[in-house]
Design a protein around this motif. Structure first.
Motif, mmCIF file in Angstrom:
data_model
loop_
_atom_site.group_PDB
_atom_site.id
_atom_site.type_symbol
_atom_site.label_atom_id
_atom_site.label_comp_id
_atom_site.label_asym_id
_atom_site.label_seq_id
_atom_site.Cartn_x
_atom_site.Cartn_y
_atom_site.Cartn_z
ATOM 1 N N ILE A 12 22.950 13.827 100.111
ATOM 2 C CA ILE A 12 22.661 14.965 99.232
ATOM 3 C C ILE A 12 22.577 14.508 97.772
ATOM 4 O O ILE A 12 21.664 14.901 97.044
ATOM 5 N N MET A 15 19.289 12.664 97.265
ATOM 6 C CA MET A 15 18.151 13.588 97.274
ATOM 7 C C MET A 15 18.083 14.373 95.965
ATOM 8 O O MET A 15 16.995 14.675 95.474
ATOM 9 N N LEU A 21 14.003 18.308 92.557
ATOM 10 C CA LEU A 21 15.125 18.777 93.383
ATOM 11 C C LEU A 21 16.400 18.750 92.553
ATOM 12 O O LEU A 21 16.632 17.819 91.792
ATOM 13 N N ARG A 27 20.701 20.111 98.949
ATOM 14 C CA ARG A 27 21.485 20.521 100.119
ATOM 15 C C ARG A 27 20.596 21.208 101.151
ATOM 16 O O ARG A 27 20.690 20.952 102.356
ATOM 17 N N ARG A 28 19.717 22.092 100.645
ATOM 18 C CA ARG A 28 18.826 22.798 101.550
ATOM 19 C C ARG A 28 17.907 21.810 102.271
ATOM 20 O O ARG A 28 17.683 21.911 103.482
ATOM 21 N N ALA A 29 17.400 20.820 101.526
ATOM 22 C CA ALA A 29 16.495 19.831 102.114
ATOM 23 C C ALA A 29 17.222 19.012 103.181
ATOM 24 O O ALA A 29 16.663 18.724 104.242
ATOM 25 N N VAL A 30 18.483 18.652 102.902
ATOM 26 C CA VAL A 30 19.227 17.824 103.861
ATOM 27 C C VAL A 30 19.511 18.623 105.141
ATOM 28 O O VAL A 30 19.364 18.088 106.251
ATOM 29 N N LEU A 31 19.873 19.900 104.997
ATOM 30 C CA LEU A 31 20.088 20.723 106.197
ATOM 31 C C LEU A 31 18.799 20.826 107.009
ATOM 32 O O LEU A 31 18.820 20.755 108.242
ATOM 33 N N HIS A 32 17.687 20.986 106.303
ATOM 34 C CA HIS A 32 16.386 21.056 106.976
ATOM 35 C C HIS A 32 16.108 19.734 107.709
ATOM 36 O O HIS A 32 15.656 19.742 108.859
ATOM 37 N N LEU A 33 16.416 18.626 107.047
ATOM 38 C CA LEU A 33 16.212 17.305 107.661
ATOM 39 C C LEU A 33 17.035 17.167 108.938
ATOM 40 O O LEU A 33 16.545 16.645 109.944
ATOM 41 N N ILE A 34 18.282 17.626 108.893
ATOM 42 C CA ILE A 34 19.153 17.469 110.064
ATOM 43 C C ILE A 34 18.661 18.345 111.212
ATOM 44 O O ILE A 34 18.662 17.939 112.370
ATOM 45 N N LYS A 35 18.193 19.561 110.854
ATOM 46 C CA LYS A 35 17.648 20.439 111.895
ATOM 47 C C LYS A 35 16.426 19.817 112.536
ATOM 48 O O LYS A 35 16.204 19.934 113.743
ATOM 49 N N LEU B 18 9.457 18.868 103.107
ATOM 50 C CA LEU B 18 10.802 19.305 102.726
ATOM 51 C C LEU B 18 10.713 20.651 102.015
ATOM 52 O O LEU B 18 9.771 20.898 101.270
ATOM 53 N N PRO B 19 11.694 21.527 102.248
ATOM 54 C CA PRO B 19 11.665 22.809 101.529
ATOM 55 C C PRO B 19 11.807 22.546 100.036
ATOM 56 O O PRO B 19 12.598 21.713 99.619
ATOM 57 N N LEU B 44 18.447 5.668 99.820
ATOM 58 C CA LEU B 44 18.067 6.926 100.461
ATOM 59 C C LEU B 44 17.617 6.677 101.899
ATOM 60 O O LEU B 44 18.010 7.415 102.820
ATOM 61 N N ILE B 64 28.043 20.861 111.111
ATOM 62 C CA ILE B 64 27.565 19.499 111.320
ATOM 63 C C ILE B 64 28.761 18.588 111.574
ATOM 64 O O ILE B 64 29.761 18.649 110.854
ATOM 65 N N TRP B 93 29.076 25.602 103.728
ATOM 66 C CA TRP B 93 29.290 24.714 102.584
ATOM 67 C C TRP B 93 29.625 25.514 101.336
ATOM 68 O O TRP B 93 30.468 25.110 100.529
#
Lengths: 197, 197
Positions: A12, A15, A21, A27-35, B18-19, B44, B64, B93
């Protein structure tokens, strides 16, 4: 095993250092990545690793390359005697997207700036002078930003290249632009450079 | 050797998914990454690879985790009989950043939505029911969004858990909020829930 909490937080934080960003969107991007692990996270990690291993600066023009020279500098088709001078690789990409310029580029890596202590040596300008004779250049086209620093740099380059035809992109109304939304400077430039129909 | 042009374009395309990033900001981010190769691109790529290998969903709460269960579900200190129900890991979070809730969580993974065909089975609501007895839960705190879908989900959960104390986060004026900028609904909720001083 490494601490998972730290891995996530490291990701995070890294990123959040990307332009555009901040902490929240990172944080939103990382959650999206994990999903989307399979279709996005893994391919992205691989693409980054590959680009990190291969990408470097073209020794001739400053574009991004994989070898010593970039695709454009190695292509004989692009040796038409024209060099387009841009500030940044992003500007080179913008020119290439327009697909209208068929010569080579020279990426300055910024503009002259007394305030930031950026002089000609930092900007690959000596290298530009070398290329004029080495590549028998007939025209240098300046595609620099219409900012004070950009215009200062343009004037400096003109002075540095006596005997070479130096041109500049035209200024005026953007295609699709409405007069109502244009600033005074653009309207002034467009009026001064008016053409007879 | 792979085509460098394609590597770069692949990276830009993936970043653009990415969002918060579009094609233009993805290009800008990739150029920034290449400039900061050592301090940003490589770390990264490594962080993404590590998270991709380790991160998965906690079987108990949906947070997670790196193993079958997340840090919070394995911590005995967090077994205080309270479960906070959130829509998403991002909300979990946010709660953890406030550092005020000391119980465990239950991540629904969304809200009930007839339009999108999301029913209780998609939302880990049966699992929530199982946890009530398994973890001797005394209070379920709903921290769902103040949206129609969020409130529908809240009502459904209350109906599904007879005999359990179900509470909800208070609605009102945010700390630091100015009345002038608040919507009518928030002001109505804050007035209805007014407290004597």
């Amino acid at each position: 095993m490494a601490d998972p909490r730290n891995d996530l937080e490291t990701l995070i934080e890294l990123m959040a250092k990307l332009p555009g960003l901040g902490p929240r969107s990172a944080r939103r991007a990382v959650l999206h990545l994990i999903k989307k692990r399979g279709v996005l996270l893994s391919p992205l990690a691989e693409a980054m690793t590959r680009v990190g291993q291969t990408a470097r600066e073209c020794l001739n023009c400053g574009n991004i390359a994989t070898g010593d020279l970039c695709d454009i500098c190695t292509s004989e088709k692009r040796a038409n005697g024209q060099i387009c001078v841009v500030e940044d690789v992003a500007d080179l990409w913008a020119m290439e997207r327009a697909a209208v310029f068929r010569g080579r580029y020279h990426v300055l890596g910024g503009t002259l700036s007394a305030l930031d202590g950026i002089g000609p040596e930092e900007l690959r300008i000596p290298k530009l002078r070398d290329r004029i004779s080495a590549e028998s250049v007939s025209e240098v086209i300046l595609a620099l930003g219409a900012t004070i620093d950009g215009q200062t740099t343009a004037h400096y380059i003109v002075d540095e290249l006596p005997g070479v035809t130096v041109t500049s992109l035209a200024q005026g109304v953007p295609v699709g632009g409405e007069l109502d939304y244009l600033d005074d400077g653009t309207i002034t430039a467009a009026l001064n450079a008016r053409k007879s129909l």
